[in-house]
Design an enzyme around this catalytic site. Structure first.
Site, PDB file in Angstrom:
ATOM      1  N   CYS A 171       0.907  -1.121   0.152  1.00 42.63           N
ATOM      2  CA  CYS A 171      -0.029   0.164   0.054  1.00 42.63           C
ATOM      3  C   CYS A 171       0.805   1.293  -0.014  1.00 42.63           C
ATOM      4  O   CYS A 171       1.433   1.579  -1.080  1.00 42.63           O
ATOM      5  CB  CYS A 171      -0.889  -0.025   1.101  1.00 42.63           C
ATOM      6  SG  CYS A 171      -2.449   1.247   0.899  1.00 42.63           S
ATOM      7  N   GLU A 187      -2.803  -8.774   3.156  1.00 45.34           N
ATOM      8  CA  GLU A 187      -3.160  -9.120   4.557  1.00 45.34           C
ATOM      9  C   GLU A 187      -4.426  -9.161   4.798  1.00 45.34           C
ATOM     10  O   GLU A 187      -5.110  -9.839   5.950  1.00 45.34           O
ATOM     11  CB  GLU A 187      -2.148  -8.333   5.468  1.00 45.34           C
ATOM     12  CG  GLU A 187      -2.830  -7.138   5.821  1.00 45.34           C
ATOM     13  CD  GLU A 187      -2.351  -5.946   5.068  1.00 45.34           C
ATOM     14  OE1 GLU A 187      -1.590  -6.326   3.932  1.00 45.34           O
ATOM     15  OE2 GLU A 187      -2.665  -4.687   5.255  1.00 45.34           O
ATOM     16  N   HIS A 211      -4.093  -4.895  -0.087  1.00 40.94           N
ATOM     17  CA  HIS A 211      -3.587  -5.148   1.061  1.00 40.94           C
ATOM     18  C   HIS A 211      -3.541  -6.697   1.136  1.00 40.94           C
ATOM     19  O   HIS A 211      -4.623  -7.496   1.423  1.00 40.94           O
ATOM     20  CB  HIS A 211      -4.632  -4.733   2.222  1.00 40.94           C
ATOM     21  CG  HIS A 211      -4.409  -3.469   2.387  1.00 40.94           C
ATOM     22  ND1 HIS A 211      -3.253  -2.809   3.195  1.00 40.94           N
ATOM     23  CD2 HIS A 211      -5.014  -2.201   2.098  1.00 40.94           C
ATOM     24  CE1 HIS A 211      -3.351  -1.617   3.317  1.00 40.94           C
ATOM     25  NE2 HIS A 211      -4.140  -1.025   2.572  1.00 40.94           N
TER      26      HIS A 211
END
Lengths: 254, 193
Positions: free
Chosen positions: B77, B177, B175
């Site tokens: 990001c 994650e 993202h």
């Protein structure tokens, strides 16, 4: 373009998931991890955890469950309730939440939105708005978590939504109070008006009771649709909801 | 393998570290240049403001280190945006490791900014663990220029590079994650590469 987001909202109190009639007490319905895992497995696009025990008493949220959720899941989640300061937001984000959602504290001190956006970026800052239809238009309500404290905030919803976005909110959750919990559908007209009036994503909230309601919210320009009861009571399975939305030509993630 | 996550005192360190832990790799979260220099792979996460992030990097004397790393470096990001020359966010110079600038996304009717949510990808090279049509989670208001380093892109009114790759550098605008199975595959592929 992003897929339409389906967002279950879980009420949390004392580190447990609770359910209840608003203003009339709550019942413990289980551990946060088991509910979280269920919704992730169902294909929820995002989760909102609303710490209902935090805000009215002026306390901030307990952090231990946030870290447990962050460790468990690999979809985004936001935490609402009881975040009143920059440092409280920092702690919630550091515990692993992707976004913080603020409502009454932003009305008390709108500069809080700017402080959070400046330090963490707008994409982390959600402003929740409880909107009530009055004869003259939609107004903002404050302290809605408690029947005794709930009152008009002295602002018009549309103006407050625009101000919140201008101050740096990255998303607006528009909760239409008259519809909340009655499952007659989102307030589509109001959602459309707000979505067309702010440059940031708007999440529809309050009133979902059938798959068609989700379809209508997305058709009105909502980026996401938030619901609690229909998911918690297993009235609408998320995979079937997404299948329905796809059949209506709405892009979903599956 | 020694995996290090750069700690600049801000950003989504926790969730990025947890994503690697779910894959069985426990990273060291550190702001010490010598620890980072000694790692096998380095992750530069970051949520927040570019100007603040670059000031932190400079205040901690980390810019030369990040520019000179030879081992794989993954920017996530804002961490990816910092790899480029410059950003319109507060109009600051970034690390300059990749050519091009980071520019503000323009909101339009039906296309609000931030670009927030799960967008489908067009993937040019599936060795990154992603395939065309995968949905991954974005949350950003600025995006880097599309260029030869782009290996996966989303469309948000203009092409939005989702993954860039050049030499030892990889950047993910989304993202991983928080991107479910595709995110896991992407991180796994980067760890294995």
């Amino acid at each position: 373009m992003p897929a339409a987001r389906i967002i279950p909202c879980l009420d949390v109190a004392g580190g447990r998931v609770v359910k209840g009639v608003r203003f009339a007490g709550h019942r413990d319905v289980g551990g946060i991890e088991e509910h979280t895992a269920f919704y992730v497995e169902q294909g929820a696009d995002e989760l909102v955890f609303y710490d209902i025990s935090a805000s009215p008493e002026g306390r901030s949220v307990d952090l231990s469950w946030i870290e447990r959720v962050a460790r468990l899941i690999d979809i985004p989640f936001s935490v609402a309730g009881g975040i009143r300061t920059r440092d409280q937001a920092a702690a919630v984000l550091a515990a692993g939440a992707d976004k913080v959602s603020i409502n009454s504290p932003a009305l008390e001190r709108p500069e809080l939105i700017e402080e959070l956006a400046r330090d963490f970026g707008s994409q982390c800052v959600v402003v929740g708005i409880d909107s009530l239809r009055e004869p003259d238009g939609y107004i903002v309500k404050q302290y809605t978590g408690s029947a005794a404290a709930s009152r008009a905030a002295g602002r018009l919803t549309l103006e407050w939504a625009q101000e919140a976005a201008a101050r740096g909110a990255g998303e607006i959750v528009l909760n239409c109070m008259a519809e909340d919990g009655v499952r007659h559908g989102y307030d589509v007209g109001h959602t459309r008006t707000v979505a067309e009036s702010v440059p940031v994503p708007v999440i529809a909230s309050g009133g979902a009771g059938a798959p068609e309601h989700f379809r209508d919210a997305f058709a009105a320009g909502a980026s996401g649709a938030l619901a609690a009861t229909v998911f918690h009571d297993r009235l609408i399975p998320i995979p079937e909801l997404k299948e329905y939305l796809a059949s209506c030509g709405i892009a979903v993630r599956r | 393998m020694r995996l290090a996550v750069v700690d600049l005192g801000f950003g989504n360190l926790g969730s990025v570290a947890m994503a690697f832990e779910r894959l069985g790799v426990v990273p060291e979260v550190t702001g010490e240049p010598e620890r980072l220099a000694g790692a096998d792979k380095v992750v530069l996460p970051g949520v927040g403001h570019a100007g603040y992030a670059m000031r932190q990097i400079k205040a901690r004397g980390m810019a030369p280190l990040l520019r000179e790393l030879k081992q794989p470096l993954l920017g996530i990001c804002l961490g990816m945006q910092l790899l480029f020359e410059r950003t319109e966010e507060e109009d600051v110079d970034c690390l300059g490791l990749l050519p091009g600038a980071v520019r503000r996304l323009e909101a339009a009717a039906g296309r609000p900014v931030p670009h927030m949510g799960w967008s489908p990808l067009e993937v040019a090279d599936e060795s990154i663990g992603l395939a065309s049509g995968d949905h991954v989670y974005f949350a950003h208001s600025f995006a880097c220029d599309d260029g030869t380093a782009t290996v996966a892109r989303a469309d948000y009114g203009r092409p939005v590079p989702a993954v860039v790759r050049s030499g030892n550098l990889t950047g993910a605008q989304f993202h991983p994650e928080r991107s479910s199975a595709p995110g896991r595959r992407f991180l796994q592929a980067w760890l294995a590469a």
